[in-house]
Design a protein around this motif. Structure first.
Motif, mmCIF file in Angstrom:
data_model
loop_
_atom_site.group_PDB
_atom_site.id
_atom_site.type_symbol
_atom_site.label_atom_id
_atom_site.label_comp_id
_atom_site.label_asym_id
_atom_site.label_seq_id
_atom_site.Cartn_x
_atom_site.Cartn_y
_atom_site.Cartn_z
ATOM 1 N N ILE A 159 0.822 -1.213 0.000
ATOM 2 C CA ILE A 159 0.000 0.000 0.000
ATOM 3 C C ILE A 159 0.850 1.254 0.000
ATOM 4 C CG2 ILE A 159 -0.153 0.044 2.521
ATOM 5 C CD1 ILE A 159 -2.785 1.183 -0.015
ATOM 6 N N ALA A 160 2.124 1.158 0.421
ATOM 7 C CA ALA A 160 2.970 2.337 0.507
ATOM 8 C C ALA A 160 3.097 3.024 -0.839
ATOM 9 C CB ALA A 160 4.350 1.948 1.045
ATOM 10 N N VAL A 161 3.537 2.279 -1.846
ATOM 11 C CA VAL A 161 3.684 2.865 -3.178
ATOM 12 C C VAL A 161 2.336 3.282 -3.733
ATOM 13 C CG1 VAL A 161 4.382 2.376 -5.547
ATOM 14 C CG2 VAL A 161 5.794 1.607 -3.666
ATOM 15 N N ALA A 162 1.303 2.497 -3.461
ATOM 16 C CA ALA A 162 -0.022 2.808 -3.989
ATOM 17 C C ALA A 162 -0.528 4.136 -3.468
ATOM 18 C CB ALA A 162 -0.999 1.693 -3.605
ATOM 19 N N VAL A 163 -0.371 4.382 -2.171
ATOM 20 C CA VAL A 163 -0.820 5.647 -1.595
ATOM 21 C C VAL A 163 -0.009 6.798 -2.148
ATOM 22 C CG1 VAL A 163 -1.009 6.963 0.537
ATOM 23 C CG2 VAL A 163 -1.697 4.582 0.490
ATOM 24 N N GLY A 167 -10.052 8.697 -7.683
ATOM 25 C CA GLY A 167 -9.709 9.908 -6.952
ATOM 26 C C GLY A 167 -10.313 9.889 -5.563
ATOM 27 N N VAL A 168 -10.835 11.036 -5.116
ATOM 28 C CA VAL A 168 -11.371 11.179 -3.764
ATOM 29 C C VAL A 168 -12.890 11.283 -3.810
ATOM 30 C CG1 VAL A 168 -11.401 12.597 -1.676
ATOM 31 C CG2 VAL A 168 -9.280 12.329 -2.955
ATOM 32 N N PRO A 175 -5.599 0.785 -3.833
ATOM 33 C CA PRO A 175 -4.466 1.008 -4.744
ATOM 34 C C PRO A 175 -4.901 0.930 -6.200
ATOM 35 C CG PRO A 175 -3.957 -0.661 -3.074
ATOM 36 C CD PRO A 175 -5.432 -0.424 -3.020
ATOM 37 N N GLY A 176 -4.212 1.666 -7.053
ATOM 38 C CA GLY A 176 -4.486 1.604 -8.479
ATOM 39 C C GLY A 176 -3.849 0.387 -9.114
ATOM 40 N N ASN A 177 -4.351 0.006 -10.261
ATOM 41 C CA ASN A 177 -3.779 -1.092 -11.035
ATOM 42 C C ASN A 177 -3.914 -0.774 -12.515
ATOM 43 O OD1 ASN A 177 -6.505 -1.840 -11.803
ATOM 44 N ND2 ASN A 177 -6.685 -2.867 -9.811
ATOM 45 N N ALA A 178 -3.602 -1.734 -13.358
ATOM 46 C CA ALA A 178 -3.618 -1.501 -14.802
ATOM 47 C C ALA A 178 -5.017 -1.198 -15.318
ATOM 48 C CB ALA A 178 -3.046 -2.716 -15.523
ATOM 49 N N GLN A 179 -6.043 -1.707 -14.634
ATOM 50 C CA GLN A 179 -7.412 -1.521 -15.110
ATOM 51 C C GLN A 179 -8.109 -0.313 -14.473
ATOM 52 O OE1 GLN A 179 -6.323 -4.662 -14.025
ATOM 53 N NE2 GLN A 179 -5.902 -5.241 -16.147
ATOM 54 N N GLN A 180 -7.669 0.105 -13.291
ATOM 55 C CA GLN A 180 -8.394 1.146 -12.577
ATOM 56 C C GLN A 180 -7.439 2.014 -11.774
ATOM 57 O OE1 GLN A 180 -11.517 -0.396 -10.121
ATOM 58 N NE2 GLN A 180 -12.020 1.570 -9.192
ATOM 59 N N ALA A 181 -7.726 3.302 -11.730
ATOM 60 C CA ALA A 181 -6.920 4.221 -10.927
ATOM 61 C C ALA A 181 -7.247 4.039 -9.453
ATOM 62 C CB ALA A 181 -7.192 5.662 -11.354
ATOM 63 N N GLY A 182 -6.354 4.491 -8.602
ATOM 64 C CA GLY A 182 -6.561 4.376 -7.165
ATOM 65 C C GLY A 182 -7.660 5.313 -6.684
ATOM 66 N N ALA A 183 -8.094 5.108 -5.434
ATOM 67 C CA ALA A 183 -9.188 5.907 -4.896
ATOM 68 C C ALA A 183 -9.090 6.028 -3.387
ATOM 69 C CB ALA A 183 -10.531 5.289 -5.273
ATOM 70 N N ILE A 184 -9.548 7.163 -2.876
ATOM 71 C CA ILE A 184 -9.740 7.400 -1.454
ATOM 72 C C ILE A 184 -11.223 7.669 -1.247
ATOM 73 C CG2 ILE A 184 -9.253 8.936 0.492
ATOM 74 C CD1 ILE A 184 -6.548 9.497 -0.723
ATOM 75 N N ALA A 185 -11.876 6.924 -0.360
ATOM 76 C CA ALA A 185 -13.320 7.064 -0.155
ATOM 77 C C ALA A 185 -13.630 7.213 1.329
ATOM 78 C CB ALA A 185 -14.059 5.849 -0.723
ATOM 79 N N GLN A 186 -14.459 8.202 1.650
ATOM 80 C CA GLN A 186 -14.963 8.409 3.010
ATOM 81 C C GLN A 186 -16.487 8.349 2.968
ATOM 82 O OE1 GLN A 186 -13.035 12.262 3.801
ATOM 83 N NE2 GLN A 186 -11.732 11.227 5.305
ATOM 84 N N LEU A 187 -17.071 7.594 3.893
ATOM 85 C CA LEU A 187 -18.519 7.378 3.880
ATOM 86 C C LEU A 187 -19.091 7.498 5.294
ATOM 87 C CD1 LEU A 187 -21.239 6.339 2.594
ATOM 88 C CD2 LEU A 187 -20.395 4.023 3.077
ATOM 89 N N LEU A 188 -20.187 8.249 5.419
ATOM 90 C CA LEU A 188 -20.963 8.322 6.656
ATOM 91 C C LEU A 188 -22.404 7.947 6.344
ATOM 92 C CD1 LEU A 188 -19.830 11.697 8.331
ATOM 93 C CD2 LEU A 188 -19.026 9.396 8.845
ATOM 94 N N LEU A 238 -8.731 12.208 7.412
ATOM 95 C CA LEU A 238 -7.590 11.624 6.715
ATOM 96 C C LEU A 238 -6.586 12.719 6.415
ATOM 97 C CD1 LEU A 238 -7.608 9.091 3.789
ATOM 98 C CD2 LEU A 238 -6.337 11.234 3.556
ATOM 99 N N GLN A 239 -5.328 12.482 6.775
ATOM 100 C CA GLN A 239 -4.246 13.422 6.496
ATOM 101 C C GLN A 239 -3.108 12.665 5.814
ATOM 102 O OE1 GLN A 239 -3.425 14.884 10.468
ATOM 103 N NE2 GLN A 239 -4.669 16.697 10.150
ATOM 104 N N LEU A 240 -2.714 13.135 4.646
ATOM 105 C CA LEU A 240 -1.611 12.536 3.902
ATOM 106 C C LEU A 240 -0.560 13.604 3.654
ATOM 107 C CD1 LEU A 240 -0.293 10.210 2.365
ATOM 108 C CD2 LEU A 240 -1.643 10.872 0.360
#
Length: 284
Positions: free
Chosen positions: A10-14, A150-151, A231-244, A257-259
């Motif tokens: 996940i390190a490289v993915a993030v 994305g986010v 994490p992203g891959n060849a078929q799909q970009a990565g994503a960050i999701a927050q849900l309430l 979330l803080q990056l």
């Protein structure tokens, strides 16, 4: 505890995912409430401001030059995640975690992780009762099925007197400030996952870091709060999701979330080389 980067995919993915976002751009979504905002929500609520965008045509962009943060500029990052839920009967659920990735002088990567989860229920497992604020006649569903690149931040509420906030911040910092050292997490352990629940399992808190991403989940009789990094891959970009999802009354909920991306210090020679290269590219 240090781990080789290959053991913490996940390190490289993030890092790669975060490079797609502009420096210091906050993204937040909040819901208001008639009562005062509780202390643990005040920081997230203060960041609740929209992102403004202005469309620019291709005819303008074709003549523009500039700089961007390439993946080779990132020397490490620190990711902090926190989800909290407070029910009106005094029960509380918290899930928290930190992931720090650093690069040494030999360009070797190492990762540290800390996680923490706790559930406090003064009702001794009786949280499913009316005092929990849960509404049996209300439901908040569907948001967990939304998939975006994305986010994404989704808030679904069926009830009254609730306070909730989704807040995400991505920023860049110079690596010389030692920012890639893992922050102290009181009560946390050097484990990739943590979980907790009350006596009857009606309240649960969990967090996990792994090769398939980062997952934070709070479950209560009055709803659900999650944070996910895919994490992203060849078929799909990565994503960050927050849900309430709140189906109750007088609930106090927050996702944060803080990056912080650490950038390499550029030498004078590197700056001159970059300047010459950009000048050559501008020649027609």
């Amino acid at each position: 505890m240090k781990r080789n980067l290959s053991q913490c995919g996940i390190a490289v993915a993030v890092s790669a995912l975060a490079c797609a976002f502009s420096s210091g751009a906050p993204a937040a979504e909040s819901i208001g409430a008639p009562q005062p905002v509780p202390a643990f929500l005040s920081n997230a609520d203060g960041q609740a401001q929209g992102i403004r965008c202005e469309a620019v045509g291709d005819d303008v962009l074709a003549h523009q030059t500039g700089k961007y943060a390439g993946s080779d500029m990132i020397s490490g990052f620190v990711l902090n995640l926190l989800s909290q839920w407070q029910l009106p009967n005094g029960a509380t659920a918290v899930a928290q975690g930190t992931l720090a990735v650093a690069q040494n002088a030999a360009n070797q990567m190492s990762a540290q992780v800390k996680t923490y989860a706790t559930v406090i229920d003064p009702t001794q497992g009786g949280t499913t009762g009316a005092k929990s604020g849960a509404s049996q006649n209300a439901s908040a569903t569907g948001g967990q099925n939304v998939s975006v690149n994305g986010v994404s931040q989704i808030t679904q509420v069926a009830g009254s007197g609730n306070s909730g906030a989704n807040a995400a911040t991505i920023s860049y910092n110079n690596s010389n400030n030692n920012g890639s050292q893992i922050a102290g997490l009181q009560g946390g352990s050097n484990q990739p996952s943590a979980s907790a629940s009350n006596a009857n399992g009606s309240i649960k808190a969990a967090i996990s870091f792994g090769g398939n991403g980062v997952n934070v989940t709070l479950q209560t009789p009055a709803g659900l709060a999650t944070q996910n990094i895919v994490p992203g891959n060849a078929q799909q970009a990565g994503a960050i999701a927050q849900l309430l999802q709140i189906a109750g009354n007088n609930q106090q909920v927050a996702n944060q979330l803080q990056l912080s991306l650490q950038t390499q210090q550029m030498t004078a020679q590197m700056i001159r080389q970059t300047g010459v290269l950009q000048a050559l590219r501008n020649l027609h």
